[in-house]
Design a protein around this motif. Structure first.
Motif, PDB file in Angstrom:
ATOM      1  N   ASN A  25       0.833  -1.212   0.000  1.00 43.89           N
ATOM      2  CA  ASN A  25       0.000   0.000   0.000  1.00 43.89           C
ATOM      3  C   ASN A  25       0.865   1.259   0.000  1.00 43.89           C
ATOM      4  OD1 ASN A  25      -2.392  -1.407  -0.037  1.00 43.89           O
ATOM      5  ND2 ASN A  25      -2.715  -1.304   2.172  1.00 43.89           N
ATOM      6  N   ASN A  26       1.961   1.241   0.776  1.00 48.35           N
ATOM      7  CA  ASN A  26       2.866   2.406   0.808  1.00 48.35           C
ATOM      8  C   ASN A  26       3.515   2.628  -0.555  1.00 48.35           C
ATOM      9  OD1 ASN A  26       2.310   2.824   3.515  1.00 48.35           O
ATOM     10  ND2 ASN A  26       4.051   1.619   4.233  1.00 48.35           N
ATOM     11  N   LEU A  27       3.899   1.521  -1.213  1.00 48.24           N
ATOM     12  CA  LEU A  27       4.496   1.642  -2.543  1.00 48.24           C
ATOM     13  C   LEU A  27       3.469   2.179  -3.539  1.00 48.24           C
ATOM     14  CD1 LEU A  27       6.943   1.111  -4.370  1.00 48.24           C
ATOM     15  CD2 LEU A  27       6.089  -1.219  -4.717  1.00 48.24           C
ATOM     16  N   GLU A  28       2.241   1.701  -3.433  1.00 48.79           N
ATOM     17  CA  GLU A  28       1.175   2.205  -4.302  1.00 48.79           C
ATOM     18  C   GLU A  28       0.949   3.695  -4.084  1.00 48.79           C
ATOM     19  OE1 GLU A  28      -3.659   1.657  -4.948  1.00 48.79           O
ATOM     20  OE2 GLU A  28      -2.540   0.172  -3.784  1.00 48.79           O
ATOM     21  N   ASP A  29       0.977   4.114  -2.829  1.00 49.14           N
ATOM     22  CA  ASP A  29       0.786   5.546  -2.522  1.00 49.14           C
ATOM     23  C   ASP A  29       1.898   6.395  -3.123  1.00 49.14           C
ATOM     24  OD1 ASP A  29      -1.520   4.957  -1.151  1.00 49.14           O
ATOM     25  OD2 ASP A  29      -0.558   4.921   0.823  1.00 49.14           O
ATOM     26  N   ARG A  30       3.142   5.903  -3.055  1.00 49.25           N
ATOM     27  CA  ARG A  30       4.261   6.662  -3.631  1.00 49.25           C
ATOM     28  C   ARG A  30       4.103   6.779  -5.148  1.00 49.25           C
ATOM     29  NH1 ARG A  30       7.510   3.776   0.125  1.00 49.25           N
ATOM     30  NH2 ARG A  30       8.298   2.363  -1.493  1.00 49.25           N
ATOM     31  N   HIS A  31       3.740   5.671  -5.797  1.00 49.56           N
ATOM     32  CA  HIS A  31       3.525   5.705  -7.243  1.00 49.56           C
ATOM     33  C   HIS A  31       2.374   6.644  -7.605  1.00 49.56           C
ATOM     34  CE1 HIS A  31       5.568   1.525  -7.908  1.00 49.56           C
ATOM     35  NE2 HIS A  31       6.436   2.512  -7.783  1.00 49.56           N
ATOM     36  N   GLU A  32       1.329   6.641  -6.781  1.00 54.16           N
ATOM     37  CA  GLU A  32       0.177   7.504  -7.052  1.00 54.16           C
ATOM     38  C   GLU A  32       0.551   8.975  -6.923  1.00 54.16           C
ATOM     39  OE1 GLU A  32      -3.502   8.793  -8.108  1.00 54.16           O
ATOM     40  OE2 GLU A  32      -2.654   6.775  -8.289  1.00 54.16           O
ATOM     41  N   ARG A  33       1.362   9.303  -5.922  1.00 60.36           N
ATOM     42  CA  ARG A  33       1.799  10.702  -5.763  1.00 60.36           C
ATOM     43  C   ARG A  33       2.658  11.137  -6.954  1.00 60.36           C
ATOM     44  NH1 ARG A  33       2.208   9.122  -0.218  1.00 60.36           N
ATOM     45  NH2 ARG A  33       4.411   8.606  -0.485  1.00 60.36           N
ATOM     46  N   LYS A  34       3.543  10.243  -7.389  1.00 60.77           N
ATOM     47  CA  LYS A  34       4.404  10.556  -8.543  1.00 60.77           C
ATOM     48  C   LYS A  34       3.563  10.727  -9.808  1.00 60.77           C
ATOM     49  CE  LYS A  34       8.425   8.762 -11.056  1.00 60.77           C
ATOM     50  NZ  LYS A  34       9.402   7.641 -11.153  1.00 60.77           N
ATOM     51  N   PHE A  35       2.590   9.832  -9.992  1.00 63.27           N
ATOM     52  CA  PHE A  35       1.721   9.915 -11.162  1.00 63.27           C
ATOM     53  C   PHE A  35       0.903  11.204 -11.135  1.00 63.27           C
ATOM     54  CE2 PHE A  35      -2.549   9.340 -12.883  1.00 63.27           C
ATOM     55  CZ  PHE A  35      -2.283   8.926 -14.182  1.00 63.27           C
ATOM     56  N   GLN A  36       0.341  11.535  -9.985  1.00 60.68           N
ATOM     57  CA  GLN A  36      -0.492  12.738  -9.875  1.00 60.68           C
ATOM     58  C   GLN A  36       0.330  13.993 -10.122  1.00 60.68           C
ATOM     59  OE1 GLN A  36      -3.921  12.505  -9.410  1.00 60.68           O
ATOM     60  NE2 GLN A  36      -3.796  14.665 -10.027  1.00 60.68           N
ATOM     61  N   LYS A  37       1.572  13.982  -9.667  1.00 58.43           N
ATOM     62  CA  LYS A  37       2.451  15.141  -9.893  1.00 58.43           C
ATOM     63  C   LYS A  37       2.687  15.346 -11.377  1.00 58.43           C
ATOM     64  CE  LYS A  37       6.902  17.033  -8.390  1.00 58.43           C
ATOM     65  NZ  LYS A  37       8.127  16.781  -7.577  1.00 58.43           N
ATOM     66  N   GLU A  38       2.926  14.234 -12.117  1.00 57.91           N
ATOM     67  CA  GLU A  38       3.146  14.340 -13.560  1.00 57.91           C
ATOM     68  C   GLU A  38       1.882  14.805 -14.264  1.00 57.91           C
ATOM     69  OE1 GLU A  38       4.569  11.587 -17.375  1.00 57.91           O
ATOM     70  OE2 GLU A  38       4.409  10.710 -15.370  1.00 57.91           O
ATOM     71  N   LEU A  39       0.713  14.269 -13.837  1.00 60.70           N
ATOM     72  CA  LEU A  39      -0.551  14.681 -14.453  1.00 60.70           C
ATOM     73  C   LEU A  39      -0.840  16.153 -14.194  1.00 60.70           C
ATOM     74  CD1 LEU A  39      -3.173  14.011 -15.934  1.00 60.70           C
ATOM     75  CD2 LEU A  39      -4.127  13.201 -13.767  1.00 60.70           C
ATOM     76  N   ASP A  40      -0.621  16.612 -12.978  1.00 64.94           N
ATOM     77  CA  ASP A  40      -0.855  18.022 -12.642  1.00 64.94           C
ATOM     78  C   ASP A  40       0.036  18.933 -13.487  1.00 64.94           C
ATOM     79  OD1 ASP A  40      -2.707  17.243 -10.785  1.00 64.94           O
ATOM     80  OD2 ASP A  40      -1.370  17.441  -9.050  1.00 64.94           O
TER      81      ASP A  40
END
Length: 626
Positions: free
Chosen positions: A249-264
Motif C-alpha cells: 500500500n505504501n508503494l502504491e501511494d508513492r507511485h500515485e503521488r508521482k503519477f499525480q504530480k506528472e498529471l498536474d
C-alpha cells in the motif's frame, strides 16, 4: 499427485454482478497440498471465488483450469438445522446419489443376466472409484474421530458439535481440495484450537475464508487477498500478510503521488495561454490524453472504516460492580454459584469459556436483565452503560436501517459534535443505499453491524459487549479495536477472537470446567494462556478426569494393597490409551483406506472393544478411589 502441481488455475478471469465488478483480469494458482487462507473486505468476492472453483458459476471472461480428477468438498459457514435425526443419518443423507448407485448394483446382481454384465462392470468401477463399499464404516469412523456419537440426535448438538459434524461430513469423501467458509464461526476457543490442529494434520489442499487472524497465523502457508478485483498473495500467516500488505500500500501511494504530480504538470501546461499552446507538440498532447485515461481507469483503494464510540461525560465511581456470594441462573437451574468479584473503573475485561458455560448469563446479570438467585450484585454510581447483544427479537425489521440506528434522527451527537447519520454509518462501511434500506433486506452481518453502530451511538462510560467481532471483516475488526483502545470507559466483552482479546483487554474472567469462574487474572488472553499450566479442554476428558481424581485423593489414606491395585489400573489405562491413539492415527491414514471391507470392519470392531475396555478400567479405578 505431485505436491508442486497446480490443482486450480485462474487466467485473467473477470466476473461481475450487474454493474459491480468482482474480479477483473485476475490470475492465481492453487498448489496441491497447501493450506491457504482467503481474506478481503466483506463483498470483495471471496464466496464468489469458491463458486467459480466449484463451477457453480462461470466467469465473464478468462479461463479457469481445474484438475479433471479433483474431488472438491465445501464446508459452508452456516450450521445445519437442528432437526430430529441422528448424526449418522445426517451424513448418510448427503450420500443419496451414492446410495442410488449401490441400490442399482444390488438390483442388477439380483436380476443378473448376460444383457447387463457390461452395466454391472460399469457400476462396479463407479463404486470402486468412490470407495463406496466402505461407506457405512467410513461414516462411523469419521464421527468417532471427531468424538461424535453416531446415534445422538443433531437437535441436541451445541454449535461446536455442529461445526465438527459438518467438518466430518466434508472430509468423508476424502477430498483433494477442501473449501472452508468461515469455519471458526460458532466455535469457542477450545474448539478453534482443536480445529487448527485438525486442519494442519489434513493431507488435502485447504482453501479457507476466515477473518480470525490468529487462526490464519496457525494454519496458513499463504494468505490470498482479493482487492479491487485483483487476487494477490503472500507466503506465511496473517502477521506476515499484514506487513507485506502495508508495504504494498505504501508503494502504491508513492507511485500515485508521482503519477499525480506528472498529471498536474501536464494539465497546467495545457491550460497555458495561446502563445504557449501554439508551441505545444502533439506528442505531449497524446501523453496527456493517455495520463487522463489511466487516471479514469484507476480503482481507488477503499476508504478504511472509522468507528467512533460516544463517551459519556458522567464520571462513575471507582467501583463499577461488586458481587458477593452471588449465585446466578434461571428458575431452579444454577449457572454460577457463590461468586465474589469486584470490577473497577478502567478495567477492560475479556470473558472466555466454552459455549453454553454461562458467559451471556453473567452479562445479562451485569446489565440488570436477570436478578441473582442468592447473594448481591451492586452497581457503582453514575453508571451509563451501552450493551451489544446479538439477539434480534426486539428489532423492528421493517425500519429503514438509518432510522433504526438513530431513532429516526437525521443528525446525531458524537462526543459533542453533530454528525449526519449517513456520515456516521459510513465509518461502519455502509453506503447510502444500504442506509436507506429496510433491515429485513440486509444480510445477517449487516444487521449485526447496525446493532453495533446503534450501541456505540448511545453515550456511555461502560460498554458490555457479547461477541462484537462476529461477521466483521479484518479491516472492520481493526477499526473496532482502535475505537475500543481509545475508549475511556470500562469494557466488559465476551469473545472467542483471541487476537482481538490480546489487543483490547487487560483482565480475564475465565469460565472453566464445572462452571467455575476465575476473575483474578490481570493480563490479556495470551498471557493468561501462558500462565495456565494446562488449559482445561473438552477434548481432554480422560486426562482431566485422571488429574482431577489424583488431586482429590492426594490426602486420602489408603492401604498398600489398594494403592498397588490403583497403580496397576493406571498403568493398564495408560497402555490402552497409547494403543487407542495409535489405532486412531491408523484409522485416518491411507493404509487403512486400502483395506478390504472385512478387514476394516474387524479393525473397527477391535478399536471399539478397546474403548469399552478403557471405560471399564476407569470405572474400576474410580471405585478404588471413592
Amino acid at each position: 499427485m505431485d505436491n508442486s502441481q497446480n490443482i486450480a488455475f485462474f487466467d485473467e478471469v473477470s466476473f461481475s454482478y450487474g454493474n459491480k465488478i468482482i474480479l477483473k483480469d485476475a490470475s492465481f494458482a492453487l498448489k496441491n497440498g497447501e493450506k491457504a487462507c482467503l481474506v478481503g473486505r466483506n463483498g470483495s468476492g471471496k464466496s464468489t471465488l469458491f463458486k467459480l472453483i466449484n463451477s457453480l458459476i462461470s466467469p465473464d471472461s478468462g479461463s479457469i483450469i481445474i484438475s479433471p480428477s479433483l474431488k472438491i468438498s465445501l464446508l459452508n459457514q452456516d450450521l445445519p438445522a437442528k432437526y430430529q435425526k441422528s448424526a449418522y443419518d445426517y451424513i448418510n443423507d448427503l450420500f443419496a446419489e451414492e446410495r442410488l448407485i449401490l441400490s442399482a448394483y444390488e438390483e442388477l446382481i439380483i436380476n443378473q443376466s448376460n444383457n447387463n454384465e457390461s452395466k454391472i462392470s460399469e457400476i462396479e468401477n463407479q463404486i470402486k472409484k468412490n470407495n463406496l463399499w466402505q461407506l457405512d464404516s467410513q461414516i462411523k469412523t469419521h464421527l468417532e474421530q471427531f468424538d461424535l456419537d453416531p446415534d445422538q440426535y443433531v437437535s441436541t448438538f451445541s454449535g461446536g458439535m455442529l461445526r465438527k459434524l459438518t467438518l466430518a461430513a466434508s472430509l468423508i469423501k476424502n477430498p483433494d481440495l477442501l473449501l472452508l467458509d468461515e469455519p471458526t464461526n460458532h466455535l469457542d476457543i477450545d474448539s478453534i484450537r482443536w480445529l487448527e490442529k485438525r486442519i494442519r494434520d489434513l493431507n488435502c489442499t485447504v482453501l479457507c475464508i476466515s477473518h480470525d487472524r490468529l487462526f490464519i497465523n496457525k494454519i496458513a502457508d499463504r494468505v490470498i487477498d482479493i482487492d479491487r478485483g485483483q487476487i494477490l498473495s503472500w507466503p506465511g500467516g496473517y502477521d506476515n500478510y499484514q506487513e507485506n500488505k502495508n508495504l504494498a500500500n505504501n508503494l502504491e501511494d508513492r507511485h500515485e503521488r508521482k503519477f499525480q504530480k506528472e498529471l498536474d504538470k501536464e494539465e497546467e501546461w495545457i491550460r497555458k495561454g495561446v502563445k504557449a499552446r501554439e508551441k505545444r507538440n502533439e506528442g505531449r498532447v497524446r501523453n496527456l490524453i493517455e495520463l487522463r485515461e489511466v487516471k479514469n481507469s484507476k480503482v481507488k483503494r477503499l476508504q478504511k472504516p472509522k468507528i467512533n464510540i460516544n463517551f459519556s461525560q458522567s464520571i462513575p465511581g471507582k467501583k463499577i460492580f461488586r458481587a458477593k456470594n452471588l449465585t446466578l441462573g434461571f428458575g431452579s437451574t444454577e449457572v454460577f454459584q457463590h461468586l465474589d468479584f469486584e470490577i473497577k473503573r478502567g478495567d477492560r475485561i475479556g470473558i472466555i469459556g466454552p459455549n453454553g458455560s454461562g458467559k451471556s448469563t453473567l452479562l445479562s446479570a451485569l446489565r440488570g436483565d436477570i436478578t441473582p438467585i442468592t447473594g448481591t450484585l451492586k452497581n457503582g454510581t453514575n453508571l451509563e452503560f451501552s450493551t451489544f447483544f446479538q439477539d434480534k427479537y426486539n428489532i423492528n425489521f421493517d425500519l429503514v436501517m438509518k432510522d433504526y440506528v438513530s431513532d429516526k434522527k437525521d443528525y446525531v451527537d458524537m462526543n459533542g459534535n453533530s454528525r449526519h447519520i449517513i456520515g456516521y454509518l459510513k465509518g461502519f462501511l455502509f453506503n447510502p443505499d444500504e442506509c436507506l434500506s429496510p433491515l429485513k433486506t440486509l444480510s445477517g452481518g449487516q444487521v449485526n453491524r447496525s446493532i453495533l453502530a446503534k450501541t456505540f451511538l448511545k453515550p456511555s462510560n461502560l460498554l458490555i459487549l457479547d461477541e462484537p467481532t462476529n461477521d466483521l471483516d479484518i479491516e472492520s475488526l481493526e477499526a473496532l479495536e482502535d475505537a475500543l483502545l481509545s475508549y475511556k470507559g470500562t469494557l466488559i466483552v465476551v469473545s472467542h477472537d483471541r487476537y482481538f482479546l490480546d489487543k483490547v483487554v487487560n483482565r480475564i474472567f475465565a469460565v472453566t470446567n464445572g462452571n467455575a469462574l476465575t476473575t483474578n487474572f490481570y493480563g490479556n488472553y495470551s498471557e493468561w494462556l501462558e500462565k495456565e499450566k494446562q488449559v482445561a479442554s473438552p477434548y481432554d476428558k480422560q486426562s482431566n478426569k485422571k488429574d482431577c481424581k489424583n488431586k482429590n485423593n492426594k490426602d486420602k489414606k489408603i492401604s498398600y494393597i489398594t494403592q498397588r491395585n490403583i497403580d496397576k489400573y493406571i498403568k493398564d489405562i495408560e497402555l490402552l490409551e497409547i494403543e487407542l491413539a495409535e489405532d486412531l492415527n491408523y484409522l485416518s491414514c491411507d493404509e487403512f483406506k486400502k483395506l478390504s471391507y472385512d478387514q476394516m470392519s474387524v479393525f473397527t470392531q477391535n478399536y471399539n472393544e478397546k474403548k469399552v475396555r478403557l471405560d471399564t478400567l476407569y470405572n474400576e479405578w474410580e471405585k478404588l478411589n471413592s
